[in-house]
Scaffold this motif. Sequence first.
Motif, short mmCIF file in Angstrom:
data_model
loop_
_atom_site.label_atom_id
_atom_site.label_comp_id
_atom_site.label_asym_id
_atom_site.label_seq_id
_atom_site.Cartn_x
_atom_site.Cartn_y
_atom_site.Cartn_z
N GLY A 40 0.78 -1.23 0.00
CA GLY A 40 0.00 0.00 0.00
C GLY A 40 0.81 1.28 0.00
N ARG A 41 2.10 1.18 -0.26
CA ARG A 41 2.96 2.36 -0.23
C ARG A 41 3.60 2.60 -1.59
N GLY A 42 4.39 3.68 -1.69
CA GLY A 42 5.13 3.96 -2.91
C GLY A 42 6.38 3.12 -3.01
N LEU A 43 7.06 3.20 -4.15
CA LEU A 43 8.28 2.44 -4.37
C LEU A 43 9.48 3.18 -3.80
N TYR B 35 2.01 7.34 -12.64
CA TYR B 35 1.79 5.93 -12.96
C TYR B 35 0.47 5.48 -12.35
N LEU B 90 0.45 6.52 -8.56
CA LEU B 90 1.75 6.84 -7.97
C LEU B 90 2.41 7.97 -8.74
N GLY B 108 6.00 9.09 -4.40
CA GLY B 108 5.10 9.43 -3.32
C GLY B 108 4.48 8.16 -2.75
N GLY B 110 1.42 7.28 -2.79
CA GLY B 110 0.33 6.73 -3.60
C GLY B 110 -1.03 7.25 -3.19
#
Lengths: 112, 116
Positions: A40-43, B35, B90, B108, B110
């Motif tokens: 559930g987070r960004g990369l 994205y 994202l 970020g 997301g």
Amino acid sequence: SQQGEEDPQALSIQEGENATMNCSYKTSINNLQWYRQNSGRGLVHLILIRSNEREKHSGRLRVTLDTSKKSSSLLITASRAADTASYFCATGPPYGNNRLAFGKGNQVVVIP
Amino acid sequence: DVKVTQSSRYLVKRTGEKVFLECVQDMDHENMFWYRQDPGLGLRLIYFSYDVKMKEKGDIPEGYSVSREKKERFSLILESASTNQTSMYLCASSFALGKSTKNIQYFGAGTRLSVL
């Protein structure tokens, strides 16, 4: 556009074991990068290897690149529960803009 | 540390609504990206921008537009939201190749958008 493809898609291992993921791509690259994504987070960027490099280390991470086979592998040694995440490879083109082509991701579950 | 901030973590909208997703970065990066991420499909590039007021279509631009009026801010616009735009969005940013030899992208947290 070129695209990384990770293999295997999902991996479940015990804490302390090593985890290996592979990535293949189709066209010439400037570099290949690995990213981690917690649920559930960004990369988050992990490591970058340039096309003229064969191996790179960063802490418990080891990346290899074989441009003749258009493939890369990411090894995480002595895995921890906190390594549970999805791992993506991304390739950067040899010229032009800064787009990256991401693979579909490789889910790793580390069991405590 | 580089910070890329997306305005919302979760968003619920109705079909047909106009939706704005905002992204702000604090590292003076030239490049910014949007994205979408869907299960089994990985990350797909919608649009990216390499300078203020400059934009380029990514792989799936249909149904989306973008705006970059200031260097630090990149907005994604869904003109008329549809249910098939339910997804995780994202935002990312990076230095231009001329400023850095490494095109590392910073993401970020997301925005999970649900269109009902």
